[in-house]
Design a protein around this motif. Sequence first.
Motif, PDB file in Angstrom:
ATOM      1  N   TRP A  98      -6.800 -60.911  16.083  1.00 56.88           N
ATOM      2  CA  TRP A  98      -5.367 -61.225  16.099  1.00 56.88           C
ATOM      3  C   TRP A  98      -4.585 -60.049  15.500  1.00 56.88           C
ATOM      4  CZ3 TRP A  98      -2.781 -65.766  17.557  1.00 56.88           C
ATOM      5  CH2 TRP A  98      -3.568 -66.896  17.801  1.00 56.88           C
ATOM      6  N   GLY A  99      -3.354 -59.944  15.936  1.00 54.88           N
ATOM      7  CA  GLY A  99      -2.496 -58.927  15.359  1.00 54.88           C
ATOM      8  C   GLY A  99      -1.066 -59.425  15.222  1.00 54.88           C
ATOM      9  N   TRP A 100      -0.332 -58.780  14.328  1.00 53.17           N
ATOM     10  CA  TRP A 100       1.112 -58.989  14.194  1.00 53.17           C
ATOM     11  C   TRP A 100       1.791 -57.631  14.414  1.00 53.17           C
ATOM     12  CZ3 TRP A 100       3.796 -63.453  13.814  1.00 53.17           C
ATOM     13  CH2 TRP A 100       3.126 -64.610  13.400  1.00 53.17           C
ATOM     14  N   PHE A 101       2.857 -57.664  15.167  1.00 50.58           N
ATOM     15  CA  PHE A 101       3.680 -56.483  15.421  1.00 50.58           C
ATOM     16  C   PHE A 101       5.127 -56.862  15.153  1.00 50.58           C
ATOM     17  CE2 PHE A 101       0.749 -53.546  17.605  1.00 50.58           C
ATOM     18  CZ  PHE A 101      -0.338 -54.390  17.765  1.00 50.58           C
ATOM     19  N   ARG A 102       5.970 -55.875  15.042  1.00 47.04           N
ATOM     20  CA  ARG A 102       7.390 -56.148  14.856  1.00 47.04           C
ATOM     21  C   ARG A 102       8.226 -55.116  15.595  1.00 47.04           C
ATOM     22  NH1 ARG A 102       8.046 -54.733   8.386  1.00 47.04           N
ATOM     23  NH2 ARG A 102       7.875 -52.458   8.562  1.00 47.04           N
ATOM     24  N   GLU A 138       6.131 -51.986  16.656  1.00 49.63           N
ATOM     25  CA  GLU A 138       5.179 -51.309  15.791  1.00 49.63           C
ATOM     26  C   GLU A 138       4.156 -52.272  15.205  1.00 49.63           C
ATOM     27  OE1 GLU A 138       7.041 -49.501  12.409  1.00 49.63           O
ATOM     28  OE2 GLU A 138       7.702 -51.406  11.568  1.00 49.63           O
ATOM     29  N   PHE A 139       3.001 -51.727  14.919  1.00 46.03           N
ATOM     30  CA  PHE A 139       1.906 -52.480  14.328  1.00 46.03           C
ATOM     31  C   PHE A 139       2.245 -52.886  12.897  1.00 46.03           C
ATOM     32  CE2 PHE A 139      -2.323 -53.725  13.338  1.00 46.03           C
ATOM     33  CZ  PHE A 139      -2.606 -53.203  12.086  1.00 46.03           C
ATOM     34  N   VAL A 140       1.859 -54.112  12.542  1.00 45.89           N
ATOM     35  CA  VAL A 140       2.046 -54.596  11.178  1.00 45.89           C
ATOM     36  C   VAL A 140       0.694 -54.900  10.529  1.00 45.89           C
ATOM     37  CG1 VAL A 140       3.001 -56.438   9.748  1.00 45.89           C
ATOM     38  CG2 VAL A 140       4.313 -55.564  11.694  1.00 45.89           C
ATOM     39  N   ALA A 141      -0.110 -55.737  11.193  1.00 43.93           N
ATOM     40  CA  ALA A 141      -1.386 -56.155  10.608  1.00 43.93           C
ATOM     41  C   ALA A 141      -2.292 -56.683  11.701  1.00 43.93           C
ATOM     42  CB  ALA A 141      -1.166 -57.224   9.542  1.00 43.93           C
ATOM     43  N   ALA A 142      -3.601 -56.620  11.441  1.00 46.56           N
ATOM     44  CA  ALA A 142      -4.570 -57.165  12.389  1.00 46.56           C
ATOM     45  C   ALA A 142      -5.801 -57.634  11.644  1.00 46.56           C
ATOM     46  CB  ALA A 142      -4.950 -56.122  13.440  1.00 46.56           C
ATOM     47  N   ILE A 143      -6.470 -58.633  12.211  1.00 48.92           N
ATOM     48  CA  ILE A 143      -7.627 -59.238  11.562  1.00 48.92           C
ATOM     49  C   ILE A 143      -8.733 -59.450  12.582  1.00 48.92           C
ATOM     50  CG2 ILE A 143      -6.663 -61.563  11.916  1.00 48.92           C
ATOM     51  CD1 ILE A 143      -7.903 -62.326   9.180  1.00 48.92           C
ATOM     52  N   SER A 144      -9.958 -59.190  12.160  1.00 51.80           N
ATOM     53  CA  SER A 144     -11.108 -59.324  13.047  1.00 51.80           C
ATOM     54  C   SER A 144     -11.462 -60.793  13.253  1.00 51.80           C
ATOM     55  CB  SER A 144     -12.297 -58.585  12.448  1.00 51.80           C
ATOM     56  OG  SER A 144     -12.702 -59.205  11.230  1.00 51.80           O
ATOM     57  N   PRO A 145     -12.321 -61.093  14.212  1.00 52.34           N
ATOM     58  CA  PRO A 145     -12.727 -62.490  14.432  1.00 52.34           C
ATOM     59  C   PRO A 145     -13.351 -63.125  13.198  1.00 52.34           C
ATOM     60  CG  PRO A 145     -13.323 -61.164  16.316  1.00 52.34           C
ATOM     61  CD  PRO A 145     -12.832 -60.217  15.268  1.00 52.34           C
ATOM     62  N   SER A 146     -14.107 -62.364  12.443  1.00 52.68           N
ATOM     63  CA  SER A 146     -14.751 -62.913  11.249  1.00 52.68           C
ATOM     64  C   SER A 146     -13.778 -63.053  10.087  1.00 52.68           C
ATOM     65  CB  SER A 146     -15.913 -62.017  10.830  1.00 52.68           C
ATOM     66  OG  SER A 146     -15.420 -60.770  10.349  1.00 52.68           O
ATOM     67  N   GLY A 147     -12.668 -62.337  10.169  1.00 56.57           N
ATOM     68  CA  GLY A 147     -11.717 -62.320   9.060  1.00 56.57           C
ATOM     69  C   GLY A 147     -12.072 -61.322   7.982  1.00 56.57           C
ATOM     70  N   GLU A 183      14.345 -53.257   5.268  1.00 55.74           N
ATOM     71  CA  GLU A 183      13.710 -52.541   6.381  1.00 55.74           C
ATOM     72  C   GLU A 183      12.626 -53.362   7.071  1.00 55.74           C
ATOM     73  OE1 GLU A 183      14.160 -51.438   3.254  1.00 55.74           O
ATOM     74  OE2 GLU A 183      12.454 -50.216   2.574  1.00 55.74           O
ATOM     75  N   ASP A 184      12.299 -54.538   6.539  1.00 55.60           N
ATOM     76  CA  ASP A 184      11.365 -55.443   7.215  1.00 55.60           C
ATOM     77  C   ASP A 184      12.072 -56.285   8.276  1.00 55.60           C
ATOM     78  OD1 ASP A 184       9.821 -55.993   4.038  1.00 55.60           O
ATOM     79  OD2 ASP A 184       9.069 -54.728   5.669  1.00 55.60           O
ATOM     80  N   THR A 185      13.377 -56.189   8.344  1.00 59.20           N
ATOM     81  CA  THR A 185      14.133 -56.941   9.336  1.00 59.20           C
ATOM     82  C   THR A 185      13.708 -56.549  10.749  1.00 59.20           C
ATOM     83  OG1 THR A 185      16.055 -57.213   7.894  1.00 59.20           O
ATOM     84  CG2 THR A 185      16.444 -57.349  10.269  1.00 59.20           C
ATOM     85  N   ALA A 186      13.289 -57.550  11.521  1.00 60.45           N
ATOM     86  CA  ALA A 186      12.780 -57.298  12.869  1.00 60.45           C
ATOM     87  C   ALA A 186      12.399 -58.624  13.523  1.00 60.45           C
ATOM     88  CB  ALA A 186      11.547 -56.393  12.818  1.00 60.45           C
ATOM     89  N   VAL A 187      12.117 -58.562  14.793  1.00 59.97           N
ATOM     90  CA  VAL A 187      11.471 -59.671  15.483  1.00 59.97           C
ATOM     91  C   VAL A 187       9.967 -59.447  15.348  1.00 59.97           C
ATOM     92  CG1 VAL A 187      11.111 -60.860  17.666  1.00 59.97           C
ATOM     93  CG2 VAL A 187      13.385 -59.958  17.086  1.00 59.97           C
ATOM     94  N   TYR A 188       9.273 -60.471  14.895  1.00 60.92           N
ATOM     95  CA  TYR A 188       7.836 -60.375  14.661  1.00 60.92           C
ATOM     96  C   TYR A 188       7.090 -61.104  15.784  1.00 60.92           C
ATOM     97  CZ  TYR A 188       8.514 -58.329  10.091  1.00 60.92           C
ATOM     98  OH  TYR A 188       8.838 -57.469   9.067  1.00 60.92           O
ATOM     99  N   TYR A 189       6.058 -60.438  16.278  1.00 60.63           N
ATOM    100  CA  TYR A 189       5.262 -60.966  17.379  1.00 60.63           C
ATOM    101  C   TYR A 189       3.798 -61.102  16.976  1.00 60.63           C
ATOM    102  CZ  TYR A 189       9.241 -59.453  20.238  1.00 60.63           C
ATOM    103  OH  TYR A 189      10.488 -59.270  20.775  1.00 60.63           O
ATOM    104  N   ARG A 236      -4.897 -51.302  16.098  1.00 59.88           N
ATOM    105  CA  ARG A 236      -3.488 -51.055  15.799  1.00 59.88           C
ATOM    106  C   ARG A 236      -2.656 -50.761  17.039  1.00 59.88           C
ATOM    107  NH1 ARG A 236      -6.455 -48.479  11.645  1.00 59.88           N
ATOM    108  NH2 ARG A 236      -5.818 -49.033   9.523  1.00 59.88           N
ATOM    109  N   THR A 237      -3.315 -50.583  18.153  1.00 63.69           N
ATOM    110  CA  THR A 237      -2.623 -50.140  19.368  1.00 63.69           C
ATOM    111  C   THR A 237      -2.086 -51.324  20.151  1.00 63.69           C
ATOM    112  OG1 THR A 237      -4.176 -48.300  19.469  1.00 63.69           O
ATOM    113  CG2 THR A 237      -2.831 -48.714  21.416  1.00 63.69           C
ATOM    114  N   ARG A 238      -0.804 -51.313  20.392  1.00 59.01           N
ATOM    115  CA  ARG A 238      -0.139 -52.443  21.035  1.00 59.01           C
ATOM    116  C   ARG A 238      -0.685 -52.722  22.439  1.00 59.01           C
ATOM    117  NH1 ARG A 238       4.193 -52.233  24.420  1.00 59.01           N
ATOM    118  NH2 ARG A 238       4.525 -50.032  23.928  1.00 59.01           N
ATOM    119  N   VAL A 239      -0.995 -51.707  23.193  1.00 63.03           N
ATOM    120  CA  VAL A 239      -1.331 -51.892  24.606  1.00 63.03           C
ATOM    121  C   VAL A 239      -2.653 -52.613  24.828  1.00 63.03           C
ATOM    122  CG1 VAL A 239       0.045 -49.925  25.353  1.00 63.03           C
ATOM    123  CG2 VAL A 239      -2.378 -49.596  24.757  1.00 63.03           C
TER     124      VAL A 239
END
Length: 124
Positions: A33-37, A45-54, A88-94, A106-109
């Motif tokens: 999973w990942g979070w972008f904003r 832009e990339f914010v955070a990501a977590i592996s399947p195991s956590g 500066e954290d103001t954004a739409v988070y996805y 970290r790569t959005r694509v």
Amino acid sequence: VQLQASGGGSVQAGGSLRLSCAASGRTFMSDAWGWFRQALGKGREFVAAISPSGKTIYYSDSVKGRFTIFRDDAKNMVYLQMDSLKPEDTAVYYCAVDEDSVVPRRTRVVYDYWGQGTLVTVSS
């Protein structure tokens, strides 16, 4: 498959918010999973990501030490705890899912599924 992000809102600098992302249509226990904003007028832009195991987690330098990503596979959800928020954290988070990836990226694509976004506004 649908990802539904929620938890955004308006908060003063220094405050906290917790974003949630619920998946439906299939489970994502074996996926990263990942979070972008995306701030107004800027790219996503990339914010955070977590592996399947956590066990493997990455953060962008701008949020490291303030944000925490975690997942609950029993609920098919991922979260982003945001503390010490700054204007500066103001954004739409996805939220997003990187299907079949055993490592967070970290790569959005490379992400296959995306939520609709939730707006976070931090005032000074």
